[in-house]
Design an enzyme around this catalytic site. Sequence first.
Site, short mmCIF file in Angstrom:
data_model
loop_
_atom_site.label_atom_id
_atom_site.label_comp_id
_atom_site.label_asym_id
_atom_site.label_seq_id
_atom_site.Cartn_x
_atom_site.Cartn_y
_atom_site.Cartn_z
N CYS A 74 33.34 11.43 71.48
CA CYS A 74 34.76 11.06 71.54
C CYS A 74 35.04 9.94 70.54
O CYS A 74 34.11 9.26 70.09
CB CYS A 74 35.11 10.64 72.95
SG CYS A 74 33.99 9.42 73.57
N GLY B 297 29.18 26.59 78.68
CA GLY B 297 30.57 26.15 78.60
C GLY B 297 31.54 27.30 78.53
O GLY B 297 31.95 27.86 79.56
N SER B 298 31.89 27.71 77.31
CA SER B 298 32.96 28.70 77.10
C SER B 298 32.76 29.99 77.89
O SER B 298 33.74 30.60 78.32
CB SER B 298 33.07 29.04 75.62
OG SER B 298 33.20 27.86 74.87
#
Length: 307
Positions: free
Chosen positions: A131, A264-265
């Site tokens: 981030c 994840g996806s």
Amino acid sequence: MKPNLSINFLGIKLKNPILSASGTFGYGYELADLIPLKKLGAIVTKTITLEPRCGNDQPRIAEVASGMLNTIGLQNIGVKAFVKEPLEQLKKVGVPVIVSVAGTSVKEYVETIKILSVQDAISAVELNLSCPNLKKKIVCHDLPLVKDVIRSVKKVSRVPIIAKLSPLVTDIAELALCSQNAGADGITLANTYPAMSIDVKTFKYKLSTVKGGMSGPCIKPMAVCCVYDAYQKINIPIIGCGGIQTGEDALEFMLVGARVISIGSASLVSPKRLVEIIYEMENILKEKNIKDVKEVVGMLNTVKTVC
Ligand SMILES: Cc1cc2nc3c(=O)[nH]c(=O)nc-3n(C[C@H](O)[C@H](O)[C@H](O)COP(=O)(O)O)c2cc1C
């Protein structure tokens, strides 16, 4: 005979090496009606920050060939609300919980982890180091900051610290080694790849922030390569992540050194994939007459490459 899928990861006993990846599985407990959460190795929560964040403007998601872009912007309810409600719900699920944490400064990471540290329901913390920092650079691109964050959170954490790294660096193995030397107990490889896409029908960017993170099958070979390179340099365990859709994909990561993997996806297509992948992995091991999943960790990555 059924192969043994249980595996020890940072002192945590996992039923199997399949974890949810941060940000694609909510806080975890919300999916209890859709899949038997108890079957998972562990749940990695979406990233939590010290203060609540409302995230980026829409559109935040775009499909691309063999993958997707996202720019969620770390939308979350903040750590204080997280320990009150989602964590209480997660306790009832009965699988190890790994909480993902991000911050824009060392102080924010430390303050968030201090609040989490008094919670006994947490097995480990995954630091999202992809981030932006206060200078709007991603943390992973600021090596002194990476070291500072890891060293500082280690002082206040009573659980293992996993550093989740951005793959967009010159030398991922060096970054992994630097994280290990700063005190990380494990490494996640890797987060999304910076990417963008344009809608030529409307002449508009597909994401509100122009650029976002790319995930899905299109990143898998690059993510496997990150694990391969890092495994040669570090001796702490790796969570392999990036484009895993099947049991075969999961084993690919493990063969080059991932001890466990996160998905994840694929769970956005169907959260059931996580459980299906466990069975697929089990079947491949059975076919190959491999009795224990631990045997495959790093099986193909035994010779140091010289470039
Ligand atoms: C919609 C979406 C939200 C995400 N949010 C986070 C997040 O909050 N924290 C984080 O560390 N990674 C986040 N990620 C990255 C994933 O955890 C994972 O590292 C990445 O998507 C690659 O894995 P995959 O190809 O299996 O999706 C997000 C990914 C997606 C697609």
